[in-house]
Design an enzyme around this catalytic site. Sequence first.
Site, mmCIF file in Angstrom:
data_model
loop_
_atom_site.group_PDB
_atom_site.id
_atom_site.type_symbol
_atom_site.label_atom_id
_atom_site.label_comp_id
_atom_site.label_asym_id
_atom_site.label_seq_id
_atom_site.Cartn_x
_atom_site.Cartn_y
_atom_site.Cartn_z
ATOM 1 N N GLY A 1 0.833 -1.199 0.000
ATOM 2 C CA GLY A 1 0.000 0.000 0.000
ATOM 3 C C GLY A 1 0.857 1.233 0.000
ATOM 4 O O GLY A 1 2.066 1.161 0.271
ATOM 5 N N CYS B 1 5.293 -6.150 1.542
ATOM 6 C CA CYS B 1 5.650 -4.734 1.464
ATOM 7 C C CYS B 1 4.994 -3.947 2.607
ATOM 8 O O CYS B 1 5.333 -4.170 3.755
ATOM 9 C CB CYS B 1 5.291 -4.196 0.079
ATOM 10 S SG CYS B 1 6.145 -2.672 -0.291
ATOM 11 N N TYR B 2 4.035 -3.073 2.343
ATOM 12 C CA TYR B 2 3.386 -2.374 3.461
ATOM 13 C C TYR B 2 2.818 -3.377 4.456
ATOM 14 O O TYR B 2 2.869 -3.174 5.674
ATOM 15 C CB TYR B 2 2.271 -1.439 2.955
ATOM 16 C CG TYR B 2 1.650 -0.652 4.092
ATOM 17 C CD1 TYR B 2 2.216 0.544 4.507
ATOM 18 C CD2 TYR B 2 0.543 -1.128 4.782
ATOM 19 C CE1 TYR B 2 1.701 1.253 5.577
ATOM 20 C CE2 TYR B 2 0.007 -0.431 5.859
ATOM 21 C CZ TYR B 2 0.586 0.761 6.247
ATOM 22 O OH TYR B 2 0.082 1.447 7.309
ATOM 23 N N HIS C 1 7.635 -7.737 -3.796
ATOM 24 C CA HIS C 1 6.297 -8.145 -4.247
ATOM 25 C C HIS C 1 6.369 -9.489 -4.969
ATOM 26 O O HIS C 1 6.763 -9.531 -6.143
ATOM 27 C CB HIS C 1 5.715 -7.088 -5.199
ATOM 28 C CG HIS C 1 5.282 -5.837 -4.503
ATOM 29 N ND1 HIS C 1 4.001 -5.643 -4.053
ATOM 30 C CD2 HIS C 1 5.976 -4.726 -4.171
ATOM 31 C CE1 HIS C 1 3.917 -4.462 -3.474
ATOM 32 N NE2 HIS C 1 5.106 -3.874 -3.530
ATOM 33 N N GLU D 1 3.931 -11.132 -6.058
ATOM 34 C CA GLU D 1 2.787 -11.297 -6.966
ATOM 35 C C GLU D 1 3.048 -10.792 -8.382
ATOM 36 O O GLU D 1 2.280 -11.079 -9.284
ATOM 37 C CB GLU D 1 1.542 -10.602 -6.380
ATOM 38 C CG GLU D 1 1.581 -9.079 -6.291
ATOM 39 C CD GLU D 1 2.258 -8.539 -5.035
ATOM 40 O OE1 GLU D 1 3.193 -9.187 -4.529
ATOM 41 O OE2 GLU D 1 1.868 -7.450 -4.573
ATOM 42 N N ASP E 1 -17.945 -12.051 -22.144
ATOM 43 C CA ASP E 1 -18.619 -12.161 -20.853
ATOM 44 C C ASP E 1 -20.087 -12.537 -20.992
ATOM 45 O O ASP E 1 -20.573 -13.456 -20.338
ATOM 46 C CB ASP E 1 -18.502 -10.837 -20.071
ATOM 47 C CG ASP E 1 -17.064 -10.392 -19.949
ATOM 48 O OD1 ASP E 1 -16.171 -11.236 -20.141
ATOM 49 O OD2 ASP E 1 -16.827 -9.201 -19.680
ATOM 50 N N SER E 2 -20.805 -11.819 -21.857
ATOM 51 C CA SER E 2 -22.230 -12.132 -21.966
ATOM 52 C C SER E 2 -22.419 -13.500 -22.615
ATOM 53 O O SER E 2 -23.366 -14.223 -22.295
ATOM 54 C CB SER E 2 -22.985 -11.041 -22.729
ATOM 55 O OG SER E 2 -22.567 -10.958 -24.068
ATOM 56 N N LYS F 1 -11.257 -12.046 -15.874
ATOM 57 C CA LYS F 1 -11.504 -12.220 -17.309
ATOM 58 C C LYS F 1 -10.927 -13.529 -17.867
ATOM 59 O O LYS F 1 -11.595 -14.234 -18.619
ATOM 60 C CB LYS F 1 -10.894 -11.036 -18.066
ATOM 61 C CG LYS F 1 -11.210 -11.002 -19.546
ATOM 62 C CD LYS F 1 -12.467 -10.231 -19.778
ATOM 63 C CE LYS F 1 -12.804 -10.057 -21.231
ATOM 64 N NZ LYS F 1 -14.031 -9.250 -21.346
#
Length: 528
Positions: free
Chosen positions: A67, A94-95, A184, A186, A242-243, A384
């Site tokens: 953060g 991190c934070y 990090h 990630e 998506d739809s 997604k």
Amino acid sequence: MTNPDTLPDIPARHERILVLDFGSQVTQLIARRLRESGVYCEIWPFNAAPEARIRAFDPKGIILSGGPASVTEGASPRAPDYVFESGLPVLGICYGQQTLAHQLGGVVEGGHAREFGRAFIDVTGDCAITQGVWAKGAREQVWMSHGDRITQLPPGFRVVAASEGAPFALIANDERHYYGTMFHPEVVHTPHGAALLKNFTHLVCGCRGDWTMGAFRAEMIAKIRAQVGQGRVICGLSGGVDSSVAAVLLHEAIGDQLTCIYVDHGLMRAKESEQVVATFRDRFNIKLVHRDASELFLGQLSGATDPEIKRKTIGRLFIEVFEEEQNKVGGADFLAQGTLYPDVIESVSATGGPSVTIKSHHNVGGLPEGMRMKLVEPLRELFKDEVRVLGRELGIPEEIVGRHPFPGPGLAIRIPGEVTREKADLLRQVDVVYLEEIRNAGLYDAIWQAFAVLLPVRTVGVMGDGRTYDMACALRAVTSTDGMTADVYPFTMEFLSRVSNRIVNEVRGINRVTYDITSKPPGTIEWE
Ligand code: XMP
């Protein structure tokens, strides 16, 4: 538009990890990495995690994100006390590492060398997080982004990896199952980061990785049936990923209780409408209303040149036509939407204050405000690319599942100035050639979005012995992860020349081709 009353229940049977967000730009990536290793997780703001809510969620471990704040400032965010009272394993990033250290009795100071970007750390020990990934004595690449640093460890902790700039790069308290990284894990610039996170979830927290698309599909079908009962559901189909996935999943759950409405505004790409009908009505046997409203849309767009007026006109007509068709089929109890997880993640504002941001997607598929149907949102737990995996699992053709995003207002925002049927037809022809070449070159999947824009100018050219005075077009291709920022795709000159030659030779009415080399920012992806 979301309706919290219709939130699907938290998945009942999956092991889960809670990610508490302190506002880092990359918090979503923590969730992505965890899900990739088969672990269900959710991201909550650090200040929206009271004990009762955490208990009800029943996580097997908690991750504290990075953060922008500084632990050294009095009013900076802290993890709820319950995090450390619960007995659960905790990983601070991190934070998150700094607040963990501070809250457990260590010391964090500002004013040290700031470190941003790629860095190398020395692995000086080992722990569950490094097991099988980093060997003691190795030098490993990580990604750093911090100003403050720990200067004194809290009791029970030891250093596992260090660098000059980050003497406490990785710390561990094995007994309490607490870990902290200054880097990090990630982000992809920490090459073994995903494996380190997997060690936390699998080795430390004991997750087995039971979050699979097959399991999700079966559970979601059961949930849709439970939510909808005997009710009728309407789903707006756009032909996008998506739809499409939402519609097929719903159909699998409730069959003919589902009606899909496809409003064709005449601004789709070549053969797209036929493909929607062939796929959903013919192949999946879904009840589909295909309304060709192109006359209406193009008629009302006549004379409009302002981008916002064009968008608003299309949005308004879309809702009108959708409502008309919905009334014709006798209405419904539920409206299905392809809302995704990034649209509903509650976010932490930069100041650390509580704020709930729901992306105001300027989508033409937006709901009429007054519509009094309940929402069914079967994809709201998915990212997604998870939707794409689910789509493949459901047997939806690759042309739809792997398709580039396409804006709701369609080609209208790729024709600066007034939109006419002739211009749309011209643009469709250009688009076909361009995308065919991209596919032939094997580049389609490496590009986030590629399309042509019809420029509102005529220019002079020469073809054969004759002078031409025709329209110009621009080609656009960008890479991106979320559409928020984008880089220009670096085609070779050879490729661009080939496409340009084909367009000018094959599309009568175009005599000049340009390539848009603007990144976003400062440009946007679309031209309007
Ligand atoms: P921009 O042009 O804002 O586009 O950089 C970012 C992403 O959003 C898409 N886009 C839209 N999608 N309705 C939509 O459904 C719209 O009005 C709209 N405008 C832009 C764009 O295609 C890109 O993926």
